[in-house]
Motif scaffolding. Structure first.
Motif, PDB file in Angstrom:
ATOM      1  N   ARG B 140       0.837  -1.299  -0.069  1.00  0.00           N
ATOM      2  CA  ARG B 140       0.177   0.130  -0.045  1.00  0.00           C
ATOM      3  C   ARG B 140       0.958   1.258   0.047  1.00  0.00           C
ATOM      4  N   LYS B 141       2.076   1.221  -0.337  1.00  0.00           N
ATOM      5  CA  LYS B 141       2.925   2.344  -0.061  1.00  0.00           C
ATOM      6  C   LYS B 141       2.353   3.534  -0.828  1.00  0.00           C
ATOM      7  N   ASN B 142       1.672   3.487  -1.827  1.00  0.00           N
ATOM      8  CA  ASN B 142       1.533   4.678  -2.581  1.00  0.00           C
ATOM      9  C   ASN B 142      -0.039   5.163  -2.636  1.00  0.00           C
ATOM     10  N   GLN B 143      -0.746   4.523  -1.662  1.00  0.00           N
ATOM     11  CA  GLN B 143      -2.051   4.769  -1.132  1.00  0.00           C
ATOM     12  C   GLN B 143      -2.017   5.785  -0.066  1.00  0.00           C
ATOM     13  N   VAL B 144      -2.904   6.596  -0.238  1.00  0.00           N
ATOM     14  CA  VAL B 144      -2.970   7.766   0.960  1.00  0.00           C
ATOM     15  C   VAL B 144      -3.365   6.908   2.235  1.00  0.00           C
ATOM     16  N   ALA B 145      -3.074   7.417   3.483  1.00  0.00           N
ATOM     17  CA  ALA B 145      -3.206   6.880   4.380  1.00  0.00           C
ATOM     18  C   ALA B 145      -4.383   6.482   5.171  1.00  0.00           C
ATOM     19  N   LYS B 146      -5.453   7.401   4.521  1.00  0.00           N
ATOM     20  CA  LYS B 146      -6.850   7.374   4.954  1.00  0.00           C
ATOM     21  C   LYS B 146      -7.541   6.243   4.348  1.00  0.00           C
ATOM     22  N   THR B 147      -7.096   5.543   3.411  1.00  0.00           N
ATOM     23  CA  THR B 147      -7.547   4.521   2.964  1.00  0.00           C
ATOM     24  C   THR B 147      -7.180   3.265   3.552  1.00  0.00           C
ATOM     25  N   LEU B 148      -6.567   2.990   4.586  1.00  0.00           N
ATOM     26  CA  LEU B 148      -6.003   2.044   5.160  1.00  0.00           C
ATOM     27  C   LEU B 148      -6.980   1.865   6.353  1.00  0.00           C
ATOM     28  N   SER B 149      -7.234   0.303   6.966  1.00  0.00           N
ATOM     29  CA  SER B 149      -7.879  -0.093   7.844  1.00  0.00           C
ATOM     30  C   SER B 149      -7.392   0.331   9.323  1.00  0.00           C
ATOM     31  N   GLY B 150      -8.152   0.523  10.400  1.00  0.00           N
ATOM     32  CA  GLY B 150      -7.761   0.671  11.661  1.00  0.00           C
ATOM     33  C   GLY B 150      -6.258   0.060  11.948  1.00  0.00           C
ATOM     34  N   GLY B 151      -6.319  -1.249  11.939  1.00  0.00           N
ATOM     35  CA  GLY B 151      -4.868  -2.170  12.189  1.00  0.00           C
ATOM     36  C   GLY B 151      -4.085  -1.934  11.289  1.00  0.00           C
ATOM     37  N   GLU B 152      -4.311  -1.495  10.067  1.00  0.00           N
ATOM     38  CA  GLU B 152      -3.432  -1.123   9.113  1.00  0.00           C
ATOM     39  C   GLU B 152      -2.689   0.149   9.448  1.00  0.00           C
ATOM     40  N   ARG B 153      -3.477   1.135   9.949  1.00  0.00           N
ATOM     41  CA  ARG B 153      -2.966   2.397  10.372  1.00  0.00           C
ATOM     42  C   ARG B 153      -2.155   2.455  11.398  1.00  0.00           C
ATOM     43  N   GLN B 154      -2.549   1.276  12.617  1.00  0.00           N
ATOM     44  CA  GLN B 154      -1.825   1.058  13.526  1.00  0.00           C
ATOM     45  C   GLN B 154      -0.341   0.697  13.294  1.00  0.00           C
ATOM     46  N   MET B 155      -0.468  -0.183  12.371  1.00  0.00           N
ATOM     47  CA  MET B 155       1.104  -0.903  11.918  1.00  0.00           C
ATOM     48  C   MET B 155       1.688   0.216  11.483  1.00  0.00           C
ATOM     49  N   LEU B 156       1.121   1.139  10.489  1.00  0.00           N
ATOM     50  CA  LEU B 156       1.888   2.379   9.804  1.00  0.00           C
ATOM     51  C   LEU B 156       2.681   3.134  10.842  1.00  0.00           C
ATOM     52  N   SER B 157       1.641   3.445  12.161  1.00  0.00           N
ATOM     53  CA  SER B 157       2.214   4.339  12.868  1.00  0.00           C
ATOM     54  C   SER B 157       3.252   3.524  13.772  1.00  0.00           C
TER      55      SER B 157
END
Ligand SMILES: Nc1ncnc2c1ncn2[C@@H]1O[C@H](COP(=O)(O)OP(=O)(O)O)[C@@H](O)[C@H]1O
Ligand SMILES: [Mg+2]
Lengths: 294, 247
Positions: B140-157
């Protein structure tokens, strides 16, 4: 048809100046978190510096241009601590108080220009800057060398700005602060230092605008800053405050609309008509055509 | 899920983080009243506390966001309680904030590179490591972060924090708002990172899972540490059971 093409060129070159000014204004809004209403007045001050240096050096273009850009950077960066101080004093970031600082700066600069330079009369730029004879002319309509240059330089400058914003470390930090200042601080971006960088960058754009306006208008007067300030604020609000792409589109559109009015209708009414158009747009879309982005 | 035999770290040697008598107020609200905690290298330490206990305040004071009124914070042998956030990040502290705090309109890649703001010279190496642990972020590296699920956002963070090459990762309530199965994943990731050598200070209301993953814990109540011990001790403590484990 030739009139039309000529006025489109004229309009785009005027518009590219609005774009540069609106971009500098929006950058300060987004990254330094200030509403620098009088940013274009500072730019006009640099126009006067260019004129003084050209006069003093027997029209040395290089020195004149350097002086214009440098003075704009210095003025911007020097004003940063004043803005920051006011924001700190009011606790949280408070854009309203910065607007008062900006207006104050505008009044002071305008008064200095009308008292201390050329007895307050408009100043004129020499031909080696403005380009002398027009490239072509149809009746009252003409395309000047300065117009083509300002369009070309404006396009390069705005493209360079967007590359910087989207491809560099500083640009990424700018975008992070503009989206979420507290979040940017949390990941370790130095907010004050990055803010100062945005003052410097908008100073560079302001300095370039100063040169381009001189090439385009061939003259300046103490009231020019206020007139530009109103237009840039209007462009930014009509586009959506803080919306850089919006400022690009609306800035160019305003330039073209003004030029077309001058080409086909009563030129002296171009400001009034342009503002009526913007009034209609803002009544239709109060948050701007492209939406507020702060 | 959390397995006890993986918990090898023990509080010995020199603490990586030492907070002593830290007091923080917001106006007349005293959020922390003389809090002292220690985190040793290689540990996962959890701060257990109800809403409003002062967990976020403690973590954000350690990073330097929230100024303290009294007390000291020593990290890696240096006093940091008066240092600005960007200096502390450079030194090796990072915070994975409550509510993830990703830049929603920026790409996953931009978010990661923001974490590496002071560490861009090593970004390729770190990206490779982070993408190895979180392959989904690579996809998902080229997607904007708002398109991620909650868990994926936590991983990103978390991944963004790792990009700064931290010695200590502060994680504020990672389980909040996530489905139980995703919460398990997040704790598994934190344990995995711990085995890779990262020291973690975690805050949680979700005490059971957090204590299962941690070595030691502190119980925080209205700005005061009321209890501390190994994760085992806290899990079997009657008071903890009653207040935080729903037993
Ligand atoms: N920005 C703030 N302004 C005023 N009070 C705050 C602020 N942040 C937290 N508090 C108060 O400080 C106390 C601790 O809050 P917090 O650290 O957020 O607790 P926790 O993270 O454990 O829920 C609470 O009483 C909370 O209301
Ligand atoms: Mg909290």
């Amino acid at each position: 048809m030739q009139v039309f093409i000529a006025q489109i060129i004229n309009g785009l070159s005027l518009g590219s100046i609005y774009v540069l000014l609106a971009t500098g204004f929006n950058l300060l809004l987004l990254v330094a978190l200030i509403i620098h209403f009088s940013y274009p007045v500072v730019v006009v001050f640099s126009m006067y510096i260019v004129w003084v240096v050209l006069n003093a050096t027997g029209n040395n273009l290089l020195l004149g241009i350097l002086a214009g850009v440098l003075s704009s950077i210095v003025l911007n960066v020097v004003s940063a601590p004043i803005f920051q101080k006011v924001m700190k004093k009011r606790g949280e970031v408070d854009v309203n108080s910065t607007m008062v600082v900006s207006m104050g700066m505008g009044f002071i600069i305008t008064d200095i220009l009308s008292h201390s330079f050329n007895h307050g009369f408009p100043i004129a730029y020499p031909e080696n800057l403005t380009g002398g004879a027009p490239l072509f002319r149809i009746g009252l309509i003409s395309v000047q060398v300065g117009q083509v240059w300002s369009l070309a330089i404006g396009a390069v400058a705005v493209s360079a700005f967007f590359v910087l914003l989207y491809k560099t470390r500083a640009g990424r930090a700018f975008r992070a602060i503009s989206e979420d200042p507290a979040g940017a601080k949390l990941v370790g971006i130095p907010i004050v230092r990055t803010g100062i960088q945005s003052y410097a960058l908008s100073g560079i754009m302001g300095g370039m605008s100063a040169i381009l306006i001189a090439m385009l208008l061939h003259s300046a007067s103490p009231g020019l800053g206020d007139m530009l300030a109103h237009k840039v604020l209007a462009v930014s609000i009509v586009a959506g405050l803080g919306n850089l792409v919006g400022g690009l589109v609306v800035g160019l559109a305003l330039g073209v609309i003004e030029a077309l009015i001058q080409g086909y209708a009563a030129g002296s009414w171009s400001n009034a008509i342009a503002f009526v158009v913007m009034l209609i747009v803002i009544l239709w879309k109060p948050k701007g055509l492209f939406g507020i982005k702060v | 899920m959390a397995q006890n035999e993986t918990k090898t770290a023990s509080p010995s040697g020199v603490p990586l983080l030492k907070v002593e008598n830290l007091s923080v107020s917001y106006g007349h609200i005293n959020a922390l009243k003389g809090v002292s905690i220690e985190v040793f290298p290689g540990e996962i330490v959890v701060l257990i506390g109800a809403n409003g206990a002062g967990k976020t305040t403690l973590l954000s004071s350690i990073l330097g966001i929230t100024p303290s009124k009294a007390g000291t914070i020593t990290f890696d042998g240096q006093r940091i309680e008066k240092k600005p956030v960007d200096k502390n990040v450079r030194k090796g502290v990072c915070l994975v904030p409550e509510g993830r705090g990703v830049f929603a309109s920026m790409s996953v890649m931009d978010n990661l590179l923001l974490g590496a703001h002071h560490n861009l010279q090593n970004k390729d190496k770190n990206l490779e490591r982070v993408f190895g642990w979180f392959p989904i972020l690579n996809q998902r590296k080229n997607q904007v972060a708002k398109t991620l699920s909650g868990g994926e956002r936590q991983m990103l963070s978390i991944a963004r924090g790792l990009m700064s090459a931290p010695k200590l990762i502060l994680v504020d309530e990672p389980s909040i708002g996530l489905a139980p199965i995703v919460v398990n994943d997040i704790f598994t990731i934190l344990q995995m990172l711990n085995k890779e050598g990262y020291t973690i200070l975690l805050s949680e209301q979700n005490a059971y899972k957090a204590l299962k993953a941690a070595h030691r814990g502190y119980v925080l109540e209205t700005g005061t540490v009321t209890l501390t011990g190994t994760a085992q001790q806290l899990l079997s403590d009657p008071g903890v059971k009653a207040a935080y484990l729903g037993a």
